[in-house]
Every structure is written in C-alpha cells, then in structure tokens.
Design a protein around this motif. Structure first.
Motif, PDB file in Angstrom:
ATOM      1  N   ILE A 205       0.843  -1.196   0.000  1.00  0.00           N
ATOM      2  CA  ILE A 205       0.000   0.000   0.000  1.00  0.00           C
ATOM      3  C   ILE A 205       0.881   1.250   0.000  1.00  0.00           C
ATOM      4  O   ILE A 205       1.927   1.278   0.653  1.00  0.00           O
ATOM      5  CB  ILE A 205      -0.903   0.043   1.260  1.00  0.00           C
ATOM      6  N   ALA A 217      -2.670   0.331  -4.232  1.00  0.00           N
ATOM      7  CA  ALA A 217      -2.398  -0.989  -3.651  1.00  0.00           C
ATOM      8  C   ALA A 217      -1.935  -1.907  -4.770  1.00  0.00           C
ATOM      9  O   ALA A 217      -2.336  -1.744  -5.923  1.00  0.00           O
ATOM     10  CB  ALA A 217      -3.650  -1.556  -2.990  1.00  0.00           C
ATOM     11  N   SER A 233      -1.349  -3.335  -9.869  1.00  0.00           N
ATOM     12  CA  SER A 233      -1.762  -2.336  -8.884  1.00  0.00           C
ATOM     13  C   SER A 233      -3.043  -1.641  -9.317  1.00  0.00           C
ATOM     14  O   SER A 233      -3.394  -1.619 -10.498  1.00  0.00           O
ATOM     15  CB  SER A 233      -0.656  -1.285  -8.703  1.00  0.00           C
ATOM     16  N   SER A 235      -4.973   2.170  -8.421  1.00  0.00           N
ATOM     17  CA  SER A 235      -4.732   3.457  -7.771  1.00  0.00           C
ATOM     18  C   SER A 235      -5.898   4.397  -8.003  1.00  0.00           C
ATOM     19  O   SER A 235      -6.660   4.251  -8.970  1.00  0.00           O
ATOM     20  CB  SER A 235      -3.438   4.095  -8.292  1.00  0.00           C
ATOM     21  N   PHE A 241     -10.268   7.054  -2.247  1.00  0.00           N
ATOM     22  CA  PHE A 241      -9.702   5.725  -2.460  1.00  0.00           C
ATOM     23  C   PHE A 241      -8.760   5.355  -1.322  1.00  0.00           C
ATOM     24  O   PHE A 241      -7.658   5.903  -1.209  1.00  0.00           O
ATOM     25  CB  PHE A 241      -8.966   5.697  -3.803  1.00  0.00           C
ATOM     26  N   PRO A 243      -7.551   1.675  -0.104  1.00  0.00           N
ATOM     27  CA  PRO A 243      -7.689   0.238  -0.348  1.00  0.00           C
ATOM     28  C   PRO A 243      -7.963  -0.600   0.889  1.00  0.00           C
ATOM     29  O   PRO A 243      -8.754  -1.540   0.851  1.00  0.00           O
ATOM     30  CB  PRO A 243      -6.336  -0.135  -0.977  1.00  0.00           C
ATOM     31  N   GLU A 244      -7.312  -0.256   2.007  1.00  0.00           N
ATOM     32  CA  GLU A 244      -7.465  -1.084   3.206  1.00  0.00           C
ATOM     33  C   GLU A 244      -8.830  -0.902   3.875  1.00  0.00           C
ATOM     34  O   GLU A 244      -9.179  -1.675   4.761  1.00  0.00           O
ATOM     35  CB  GLU A 244      -6.333  -0.785   4.189  1.00  0.00           C
ATOM     36  N   LEU A 249     -12.269  -4.714  -2.478  1.00  0.00           N
ATOM     37  CA  LEU A 249     -11.277  -4.294  -3.477  1.00  0.00           C
ATOM     38  C   LEU A 249      -9.984  -5.082  -3.316  1.00  0.00           C
ATOM     39  O   LEU A 249      -9.417  -5.574  -4.305  1.00  0.00           O
ATOM     40  CB  LEU A 249     -11.011  -2.798  -3.343  1.00  0.00           C
ATOM     41  N   LEU A 250      -9.483  -5.193  -2.086  1.00  0.00           N
ATOM     42  CA  LEU A 250      -8.241  -5.930  -1.872  1.00  0.00           C
ATOM     43  C   LEU A 250      -8.380  -7.387  -2.283  1.00  0.00           C
ATOM     44  O   LEU A 250      -7.470  -7.965  -2.887  1.00  0.00           O
ATOM     45  CB  LEU A 250      -7.820  -5.842  -0.405  1.00  0.00           C
TER      46      LEU A 250
END
Length: 275
Positions: A205, A217, A233, A235, A241, A243-244, A249-250
């Motif tokens: 990340i 990510a 990746s 972005s 945004f 990611p975590e 999404l992850l």
C-alpha cells in the motif's frame, strides 16, 4: 557498400546525403552494445565503435530524448530505457505477460472504476508495461513505459518484498530512497519493517508517497516456479480511495494477481517469494 572513408565522413553513397542512414546504423549499434553489456559509458562505446566521443554523446542525447536510453545519475553510465517497451509491446506475442494480463487488467478497472497498472522490476525501478482505466476514473496520465521508484510505489514495495535482503541492498544502494512527497518513506529500517508486512499480507500500500493526492495498492504476479515476476496495482484519488478500507477491493486485486499468475503457469499457494 560504402568504404571506410565514406563511412567516417557520414556519406550515404546511395543517396549522397550526409548523416542519414549512417546515423541510424550507429544508433542501432549503440543500442546493441547496451543490450549486450547492460550499461556502458561514452568512452567505452566510442572505443568499440571507433568513432569520436562527441559523436557518441550526440547519439546518446538523441536516444535519451526518445527514452530509448537512460543515464544512471550515480555512475554516469547509460543503459537501455523503457521507451523501447512501447515499441516491443506493439509486437503481438512478444510480451507474454502483457498479453495474458490485459483482459484481467481491463476487468479489474471496469469493476472498481479506477486505474490499474502492470509493472515489473527493471534496473532498480518499477516499470509499467500496461495500463487499464475504469470508466469513471479521473486519471488521464499514461504510465506505460514510466520508471517509478520502488520504495515509493505499491508495485515497487511488492517487487522489493520478493527480493532477498542482499538483492535489496544492491538495488536500493544503487538508486537510494529519495523523497517524492513529505509522506515518502526514506528510512531504510522503516521500509524494511513495511516490506515484512507486505510479505506477510500479500499486498503493498502507498498513501500519497509517490504523488500527493494518489493512493494505491498492489499484489504480486508469480511465474510457474513461484517467483515474483511482476505486480498488478490499482490506484485512485486519496479523497475517495483507501484500499485497506475496502476489503472487497483488496480481495478482488488479490484474485486478479492470482488469475494472471495462473496464466503464467503458477499453481502454488498464495505466498510471497524471497524475503
């Protein structure tokens, strides 16, 4: 065929023009030398080709402007640049990874409406081989062929985490860890701690570490031997945004990495290679 004297003064005997074909021939010879040796200085190239150093400097300057050649700022040596990838990527079947990854990149960009990139490790940088944009993405920059710093990008962190400690020492020792933004990690110990987490979690990340306002990510791509050969990746703008905060999404990104890996012959467990 032109005589040695004619070649020395740069005359094309078929057209009578100065430079022209001879300059193209010399530029291609420079590229061949760099491809063979990995890197070379002006004096080395001039000596091998039997021409003046000023001529070599002009040839290199032209190739650098076209991103066919890149100069290592630390050593002053020249090496092949990634503008060549723009040419190679247009040859069907030549870049197997790009060909196999393309539909997965497009699907990921369509699903999450953000920019997706495919990157590999080359000469101490993460170089982007391909890109797909979602239908509502705000991004307009074409990253294909761009060299990006390993320590400041999500793909770069994934690629670094897959290297041995000795390989990381060599790579980072050569290019350093310059700050791209106030959030860039420039401390080696802090980076190593984060790379351990990347290896554990299977993703990297960045939050505004490469560019203010941009988060990203990335996950690894493996080959048939289980070796990391690239990274995919996603972005997007930092204001929307993170990611975590989006487990879907992850998970989608990880599955995309595994789908590309499977196309490259990978059949092993989901884990990072190296250390």
């Amino acid at each position: 065929m032109a005589s040695n004297n004619e070649r020395d003064v740069g005359v094309d005997v078929e057209t009578g023009q100065q430079g022209g074909v001879q300059s193209v021939d010399r530029a291609l010879t420079v590229l061949e030398i760099l491809a063979r040796d990995g890197h070379a200085g002006v004096s080395d190239i001039a000596e091998e080709m039997g021409i003046h150093k000023s001529t070599v400097s002009r040839l290199l300057g032209s190739l650098v402007s076209r991103e066919m050649v890149h100069q290592n700022s630390e050593r002053g040596k020249y090496q092949l640049g990634f503008g060549i990838l723009r040419l190679a990527s247009s040859i069907p079947g030549r870049l197997g990874l790009v060909r196999e990854a393309r539909p997965v990149l497009e699907s990921l960009a369509e699903e999450f409406k953000e920019t997706v990139n495919l990157a590999v490790l080359r000469s101490g940088y993460a170089v982007n081989l391909d890109q797909a944009m979602g239908p509502s993405t705000l991004a307009t920059f074409d990253w294909v062929g761009s060299l990006t710093p390993l320590h400041a990008t999500s793909s770069g962190k994934v690629l670094l985490a897959a290297l041995s400690a000795e390989e990381r020492d060599r790579v980072l020792g050569g290019i350093g860890m310059p700050a791209r933004t106030p959030r860039t990690i420039t401390d080696r110990n802090a980076l190593e701690a984060e790379l351990l987490e990347v290896a554990r979690s299977g993703y990297g990340i960045v939050r505004e570490e490469f560019e203010i306002g941009l988060n990203a990510a990335a996950v690894p791509i493996f080959n048939h031997l289980g070796t990391v050969i690239g990274a995919v990746s996603i972005s997007g703008p930092a204001f929307r945004f993170d990611p975590e905060e989006a487990s879907v999404l992850l998970e989608g990104l990880k599955q995309a990495g595994l789908r590309i890996s499977a196309k490259m012959g990978y059949a092993g467990p989901e884990r990072m290679a190296g250390g």
